[in-house]
Design a protein around this motif. Structure first.
Motif, PDB file in Angstrom:
ATOM      1  N   HIS A   9      -4.704   6.149 -12.553  1.00 51.71           N
ATOM      2  CA  HIS A   9      -5.949   6.536 -11.388  1.00 51.71           C
ATOM      3  C   HIS A   9      -5.337   7.370 -10.492  1.00 51.71           C
ATOM      4  O   HIS A   9      -4.134   7.265 -10.224  1.00 51.71           O
ATOM      5  CB  HIS A   9      -6.231   5.316 -10.616  1.00 51.71           C
ATOM      6  N   SER A  32     -10.283  11.905   0.268  1.00 46.05           N
ATOM      7  CA  SER A  32     -11.747  11.961   0.493  1.00 46.05           C
ATOM      8  C   SER A  32     -12.061  13.570   1.163  1.00 46.05           C
ATOM      9  O   SER A  32     -13.315  13.739   0.896  1.00 46.05           O
ATOM     10  CB  SER A  32     -12.036  10.754   1.515  1.00 46.05           C
ATOM     11  N   LEU A  73      -1.429   6.923 -10.121  1.00 48.74           N
ATOM     12  CA  LEU A  73      -0.827   5.540 -10.015  1.00 48.74           C
ATOM     13  C   LEU A  73      -1.105   4.757 -11.209  1.00 48.74           C
ATOM     14  O   LEU A  73      -2.266   4.699 -11.710  1.00 48.74           O
ATOM     15  CB  LEU A  73      -1.839   4.902  -8.987  1.00 48.74           C
ATOM     16  N   LEU A  75      -5.186   9.443  -7.058  1.00 52.20           N
ATOM     17  CA  LEU A  75      -5.244   9.178  -5.673  1.00 52.20           C
ATOM     18  C   LEU A  75      -5.869  10.380  -5.008  1.00 52.20           C
ATOM     19  O   LEU A  75      -5.274  10.967  -4.193  1.00 52.20           O
ATOM     20  CB  LEU A  75      -3.915   8.662  -4.970  1.00 52.20           C
ATOM     21  N   GLU A 133      -4.511   8.709   4.072  1.00 54.17           N
ATOM     22  CA  GLU A 133      -5.560   7.839   3.476  1.00 54.17           C
ATOM     23  C   GLU A 133      -4.520   6.828   2.804  1.00 54.17           C
ATOM     24  O   GLU A 133      -3.370   6.984   2.309  1.00 54.17           O
ATOM     25  CB  GLU A 133      -6.228   8.404   2.568  1.00 54.17           C
ATOM     26  N   SER A 134      -5.086   5.431   2.672  1.00 53.87           N
ATOM     27  CA  SER A 134      -4.127   4.572   2.398  1.00 53.87           C
ATOM     28  C   SER A 134      -4.751   3.811   0.951  1.00 53.87           C
ATOM     29  O   SER A 134      -5.849   4.023   0.825  1.00 53.87           O
ATOM     30  CB  SER A 134      -4.280   3.175   3.268  1.00 53.87           C
ATOM     31  N   TYR A 135      -3.723   3.589  -0.099  1.00 56.72           N
ATOM     32  CA  TYR A 135      -4.278   3.230  -1.519  1.00 56.72           C
ATOM     33  C   TYR A 135      -3.689   1.880  -1.656  1.00 56.72           C
ATOM     34  O   TYR A 135      -2.267   1.751  -1.225  1.00 56.72           O
ATOM     35  CB  TYR A 135      -4.066   4.272  -2.647  1.00 56.72           C
ATOM     36  N   PRO A 136      -4.042   1.008  -2.677  1.00 50.03           N
ATOM     37  CA  PRO A 136      -3.169  -0.146  -2.935  1.00 50.03           C
ATOM     38  C   PRO A 136      -1.972   0.133  -3.730  1.00 50.03           C
ATOM     39  O   PRO A 136      -2.013   1.129  -4.754  1.00 50.03           O
ATOM     40  CB  PRO A 136      -4.156  -1.151  -3.587  1.00 50.03           C
ATOM     41  N   GLU A 149       0.714  -1.118  -0.077  1.00 48.25           N
ATOM     42  CA  GLU A 149      -0.126   0.038  -0.117  1.00 48.25           C
ATOM     43  C   GLU A 149       0.902   1.278  -0.053  1.00 48.25           C
ATOM     44  O   GLU A 149       2.040   1.129   0.271  1.00 48.25           O
ATOM     45  CB  GLU A 149      -1.038  -0.100   1.201  1.00 48.25           C
ATOM     46  N   GLN A 209       0.608   5.153   1.777  1.00 43.62           N
ATOM     47  CA  GLN A 209      -0.101   5.994   2.576  1.00 43.62           C
ATOM     48  C   GLN A 209      -0.050   7.447   2.144  1.00 43.62           C
ATOM     49  O   GLN A 209       1.282   7.973   1.865  1.00 43.62           O
ATOM     50  CB  GLN A 209       0.209   5.920   3.976  1.00 43.62           C
TER      51      GLN A 209
END
Length: 371
Positions: free
Chosen positions: A252, A257, A245, A254, A277-280, A232, A234
């Motif tokens: 995409h 929110s 990404l 990121l 915030e976390s993303y794959p 991931e 962050q």
């Protein structure tokens, strides 16, 4: 301007007002040209003045007058002196410019250090393009370091130009380089950057009064990211363009929110305390951090640079080659004229088992140097 005045003198000599003697005016043209032109331009102005003087002398059959010969002699002396002076001035200016560039390069190596080609489980590269002619550094900033918490990165953009912007960028970067190694929370790392920004703006003697008033309104858009041991990334974003990404050929953004204002505009923060915030980030994925100078770059038709499409069209390659191709696409789009500084960091997640990138992404043979 010297050539305009020479043409004006020619017009006077060919008009009914030719009784007005333009010789002394023409004598000054080589000296005037030497102020802004090189030896060739100065010599061209001298030749033009001489041609007009000779043409009008022949036209009005004025040979034999002492005034004519003294004018031609004066024109010759001024021309020779102006050419020599112009050459000396140009040499001195070039020497000063070379010295300034050497200082700028040295400052760049301190402020914007090259990102290592390997950072833990990542391969990385960076690039910096300064919009100002002859400049090496500006208001954009970036850094990537390996810490006990994982690989941490920052990218930011200072509102403003010139030395005050460089000073604010340096303050934020230095705060990040220190806090990244001992703060376990990305939000706290960013808070240190915010505090450094306020200290720099309030520091006495840093800039003159006019610059201080402008600097008091400056802010910094910034983004910090962390790639820990897990698959991931962050991200904590303060008003900066979101990272992109590239995964399985698609890009995409990121997006946060809950968008937050830039550093220096903390009075506009409302609601509960913000969190990263976390993303794959899977093996083979590619992450790009950039400044708005990239996505806001326009072509002569005022069309923005399509960074997402450009990323998707770059074939499989190393991070350094990836940024080089993006740079070439950006230069082609703008015709080589950037309106704002542009900075980019790209990282690849390596295959954990093989220790190599997926899809044939090979290791970079050298560390990338900022441009």
């Amino acid at each position: 301007m010297p050539f305009v005045i020479i043409l004006l003198g020619l017009g006077i000599e060919l008009s009914p007002a030719h009784d007005i003697y333009t010789g002394p005016l023409l004598v000054a043209m080589p000296a005037l040209a030497s102020l802004t032109m090189g030896p060739k331009g100065t010599l061209a102005a001298a030749a033009g003045a001489l041609a007009v003087s000779l043409a009008t002398t022949i036209l009005h059959e004025a040979w034999g007058g002492l005034l004519i010969y003294s004018n031609l002699l004066g024109l010759l002396v001024v021309s020779v002196a102006s050419v020599i002076t112009s050459k000396a001035v140009r040499t001195r200016r070039q020497t000063e410019l070379n010295q300034v560039r050497r200082v700028a390069v040295a400052a760049q190596r301190v402020l914007l250090r090259p990102v290592p080609a390997r950072l833990g489980p990542l391969r990385a590269a960076s690039i910096y393009l300064a919009a100002e002619t002859g400049a090496q550094i500006g208001g954009d900033l970036y850094e990537a370091v390996e810490t006990r918490y994982g690989v941490r990165m920052i990218v930011g953009d200072v509102r403003g130009k010139g030395l005050p912007a460089v000073g604010l960028a340096a303050a934020v970067l230095n705060a990040f380089r220190e806090a990244a190694h001992y703060e376990d929370d990305l939000v706290e790392v960013m808070n240190h950057c915010t505090a450094a920004l306020h200290r720099e703006r309030a520091a006495p003697g840093a800039v003159d009064q006019d610059e201080r008033e402008d600097q008091a309104e400056d802010f910094v858009t910034a983004l910090v990211a962390q790639v820990p041991d897990g698959l991931e990334v962050q991200v904590f974003n303060r008003g900066h363009p979101p990272p992109l990404l590239l995964s399985q050929g698609k890009v995409h953004a990121l997006m946060p929110s809950s968008p937050l204002p830039p550093l220096g505009l903390d009075d506009f923060i409302t609601g509960p305390p913000a969190k990263a915030e976390s993303y794959p980030l899977a093996p083979g994925d590619r992450l790009l951090l950039h400044t708005d100078g990239v996505i806001e770059a326009r072509n002569p038709d005022s069309i923005f640079f399509a960074l997402t499409e450009a990323m998707e069209t770059v074939p499989t390659c190393t991070p350094s080659q990836f940024l080089e191709q993006l740079q070439q696409a950006l230069i082609r789009h703008t015709g080589g004229h950037l309106a704002d500084d542009a900075a980019m960091i790209v990282v690849d997640r390596l295959d954990e088992e093989a220790g190599e990138p997926e899809a044939g992404v090979a290791d970079a043979s050298r560390s990338d140097r900022p441009h």
